[in-house]
Design a protein around this motif. Structure first.
Motif, mmCIF file in Angstrom:
data_model
loop_
_atom_site.group_PDB
_atom_site.id
_atom_site.type_symbol
_atom_site.label_atom_id
_atom_site.label_comp_id
_atom_site.label_asym_id
_atom_site.label_seq_id
_atom_site.Cartn_x
_atom_site.Cartn_y
_atom_site.Cartn_z
ATOM 1 N N GLY A 192 1.005 -1.173 0.126
ATOM 2 C CA GLY A 192 -0.052 -0.360 0.051
ATOM 3 C C GLY A 192 0.926 1.198 0.087
ATOM 4 N N ALA A 193 0.353 2.346 -0.440
ATOM 5 C CA ALA A 193 0.965 3.483 -0.444
ATOM 6 C C ALA A 193 1.463 4.043 1.042
ATOM 7 C CB ALA A 193 -0.099 4.607 -0.844
ATOM 8 N N LYS A 194 0.638 3.401 1.870
ATOM 9 C CA LYS A 194 1.133 4.040 3.518
ATOM 10 C C LYS A 194 2.295 3.354 3.699
ATOM 11 C CE LYS A 194 -2.016 4.240 6.882
ATOM 12 N NZ LYS A 194 -2.912 3.264 7.792
ATOM 13 N N TYR B 230 -3.851 17.842 6.811
ATOM 14 C CA TYR B 230 -3.003 16.786 6.079
ATOM 15 C C TYR B 230 -3.840 15.347 6.446
ATOM 16 C CZ TYR B 230 -1.480 17.247 11.026
ATOM 17 O OH TYR B 230 -1.200 17.374 12.191
ATOM 18 N N TRP B 231 -3.489 14.336 5.876
ATOM 19 C CA TRP B 231 -4.023 13.113 5.928
ATOM 20 C C TRP B 231 -3.030 12.596 7.337
ATOM 21 C CZ3 TRP B 231 -1.261 8.014 4.483
ATOM 22 C CH2 TRP B 231 -2.034 6.944 4.843
ATOM 23 N N VAL B 232 -4.054 12.011 8.316
ATOM 24 C CA VAL B 232 -3.493 11.420 9.652
ATOM 25 C C VAL B 232 -2.136 10.899 9.758
ATOM 26 C CG1 VAL B 232 -5.843 11.874 10.743
ATOM 27 C CG2 VAL B 232 -5.214 9.666 9.799
ATOM 28 N N SER B 233 -2.029 10.026 8.710
ATOM 29 C CA SER B 233 -0.739 9.247 8.891
ATOM 30 C C SER B 233 0.750 10.034 8.996
ATOM 31 C CB SER B 233 -0.676 8.125 8.058
ATOM 32 O OG SER B 233 -1.793 7.187 8.492
ATOM 33 N N TYR B 234 0.709 11.122 8.181
ATOM 34 C CA TYR B 234 2.045 11.699 7.677
ATOM 35 C C TYR B 234 2.576 12.088 8.889
ATOM 36 C CZ TYR B 234 0.208 12.658 2.970
ATOM 37 O OH TYR B 234 -0.497 12.661 1.529
ATOM 38 N N VAL B 235 1.980 12.841 9.880
ATOM 39 C CA VAL B 235 2.766 13.324 10.986
ATOM 40 C C VAL B 235 3.243 12.142 11.985
ATOM 41 C CG1 VAL B 235 1.818 15.562 10.977
ATOM 42 C CG2 VAL B 235 0.696 13.760 12.244
ATOM 43 N N GLU C 58 0.612 10.823 -4.633
ATOM 44 C CA GLU C 58 -0.375 10.967 -5.711
ATOM 45 C C GLU C 58 -1.686 9.904 -5.663
ATOM 46 O OE1 GLU C 58 1.765 11.821 -9.171
ATOM 47 O OE2 GLU C 58 3.140 13.120 -8.054
ATOM 48 N N ILE C 59 -1.946 9.425 -4.590
ATOM 49 C CA ILE C 59 -2.784 8.120 -4.518
ATOM 50 C C ILE C 59 -4.127 8.289 -4.766
ATOM 51 C CG2 ILE C 59 -3.380 8.512 -2.179
ATOM 52 C CD1 ILE C 59 -2.627 5.006 -3.613
ATOM 53 N N TYR C 60 -4.394 10.013 -4.943
ATOM 54 C CA TYR C 60 -5.855 10.063 -5.404
ATOM 55 C C TYR C 60 -5.778 10.701 -6.752
ATOM 56 C CZ TYR C 60 -7.622 9.143 -0.511
ATOM 57 O OH TYR C 60 -8.092 8.710 0.530
ATOM 58 N N VAL D 289 -2.736 1.097 -6.428
ATOM 59 C CA VAL D 289 -3.908 0.727 -7.008
ATOM 60 C C VAL D 289 -5.174 1.186 -5.888
ATOM 61 C CG1 VAL D 289 -2.823 -0.923 -8.861
ATOM 62 C CG2 VAL D 289 -3.490 -1.542 -6.230
ATOM 63 N N SER D 290 -5.058 1.192 -4.587
ATOM 64 C CA SER D 290 -5.979 1.327 -3.868
ATOM 65 C C SER D 290 -7.347 2.165 -4.063
ATOM 66 C CB SER D 290 -5.349 1.886 -2.285
ATOM 67 O OG SER D 290 -4.415 0.881 -1.862
ATOM 68 N N LYS D 291 -6.782 3.496 -4.595
ATOM 69 C CA LYS D 291 -8.017 4.292 -4.759
ATOM 70 C C LYS D 291 -8.662 4.118 -6.356
ATOM 71 C CE LYS D 291 -6.699 5.839 -0.752
ATOM 72 N NZ LYS D 291 -7.304 5.691 0.631
HETATM 73 C C1 LIG Z 1 -3.336 10.535 1.387
HETATM 74 C C2 LIG Z 1 -3.416 9.362 1.567
HETATM 75 N N1 LIG Z 1 -2.425 8.759 1.173
HETATM 76 C C3 LIG Z 1 -2.086 7.453 1.215
HETATM 77 C C4 LIG Z 1 -3.282 6.576 1.723
HETATM 78 C C5 LIG Z 1 -2.912 5.151 1.832
HETATM 79 O O1 LIG Z 1 -3.160 4.426 0.587
HETATM 80 P P1 LIG Z 1 -2.871 2.834 0.635
HETATM 81 O O2 LIG Z 1 -4.287 2.172 0.920
HETATM 82 O O3 LIG Z 1 -2.608 2.285 -0.610
HETATM 83 O O4 LIG Z 1 -1.858 2.558 1.847
HETATM 84 C C6 LIG Z 1 -4.260 7.171 2.066
HETATM 85 C C7 LIG Z 1 -5.436 6.161 2.269
HETATM 86 O O5 LIG Z 1 -6.402 6.514 2.819
HETATM 87 C C8 LIG Z 1 -4.420 8.384 1.914
HETATM 88 O O6 LIG Z 1 -5.611 8.910 2.221
#
Ligand SMILES: Cc1ncc(COP(=O)(O)O)c(C=O)c1O
Length: 293
Positions: A99-101, A124-129, A205-207, A235-237
């Protein structure tokens, strides 16, 4: 004694995943819930992708894959980057992760040292920080406002740079704001970056395909900074494959090599069947993401 490491004690649980868990619990109780937590298309994975996965099972794709992903998948990702983004990448620059994460986590671990600063535009998306914290970096959050469509200006960006700045986290199209950076806006940020050769741009660029305002632009298109941009995608989104866990980074070879080393110790190559499914997605004509829109 029950004692987790200070590293994990300081880490917040993912808020979106916590909300999603709550939503599942309430749904199981028969409550009608509209779940706005995780970014997840409510479409099913396309049939041609599912067929590729079924075929992979029958063809015995049951062994360890290369750490960075099957050669065919790396080739399919390079093909996608050329076809959809007009960007030239070689397979040696791609690392496939769960996954992108996971790709984001790998890259941060590989480029951020203790107390290095990472600039994160808010919201920001919660996981970054949290991932920056895990890499022992320091988050430098830049507040944005509706006046600028929740995007950072070159001036704001430059003002946040210090000798300790190691990376800029960019997300376009953005979760959660939905903002999309234009070619001109990215060019202006790239022009600032030209003055600071030690700063890496992590471009999430996942979105890419969930874009209702126009063409997707990648900051990797600017040659002057190209070797310092890490594209994160998957490929997630775009292909409604959140559960399959396939993401990738496209970067300079030294970053890809570092990610390979890290991943070789932590997870090895990701699920072989999901990789074969992702080949079908990346080799397709992009019609499926268009249909979802
Ligand atoms: C901004 C952003 N980046 C990355 C991800 C993670 O994507 P993946 O499911 O491919 O790990 C998400 C998932 O919600 C996201 O919102």
């Amino acid at each position: 004694m029950e004692k987790v490491s200070a590293r994990i004690a300081a880490l917040e649980e993912s808020q979106t995943i916590a909300m999603s868990k709550k939503s599942r619990e309430l749904t199981a109780q028969g409550i009608d819930v509209i779940n706005l937590s995780v970014g997840e298309p409510d479409f099913f994975t396309p049939d041609f992708v599912k067929e590729a996965a079924k075929k992979a099972i029958d063809l015995n794709y049951s062994f360890y894959s290369p750490v960075v992903g099957y050669k065919d998948l790396l080739g399919a990702i390079c093909g996608k980057l050329k076809r959809e983004n007009n960007l030239d990448y070689q397979p040696e620059q791609i690392v496939v992760s769960a996954g992108a994460k996971h790709s984001l986590s790998n890259v941060l671990m590989c480029v951020v040292d203790k107390d290095d600063e990472v600039i994160v535009p808010a919201p920001y998306w919660v996981s970054y920080v949290e991932l920056v914290k895990l890499a022992e970096g320091k988050n430098i959050v830049i507040e944005t406002s509706i006046d600028n469509d929740f995007k950072i200006t070159p001036k704001q960006f430059e003002a946040a740079i210090t000798p300790k700045t190691r990376a800029l986290m960019l997300c376009s199209p953005s979760n959660p704001s939905g903002s999309v950076y234009s070619f001109e806006e990215l060019k202006a940020i790239a022009q600032v970056l030209e003055k600071y050769p030690n700063i890496i741009v992590i471009s999430d660029e996942i979105y890419e395909h969930i874009n209702f305002v126009g063409k997707h632009e990648s900051i990797a298109q600017f040659d002057s900074i190209r070797d310092r941009v890490v594209i994160i995608n998957g490929v997630s989104k775009g292909y409604a494959m959140t559960g399959w866990r396939i993401g990738f980074s496209a970067s300079a070879r030294w970053i890809a090599k570092a990610c390979e080393k890290l991943q070789s110790q932590q997870t090895s190559g990701v699920c072989s069947i999901a990789q074969q499914a992702a080949i079908a997605a990346f080799n397709s004509d992009g019609e499926y993401p268009r249909q979802m829109r």
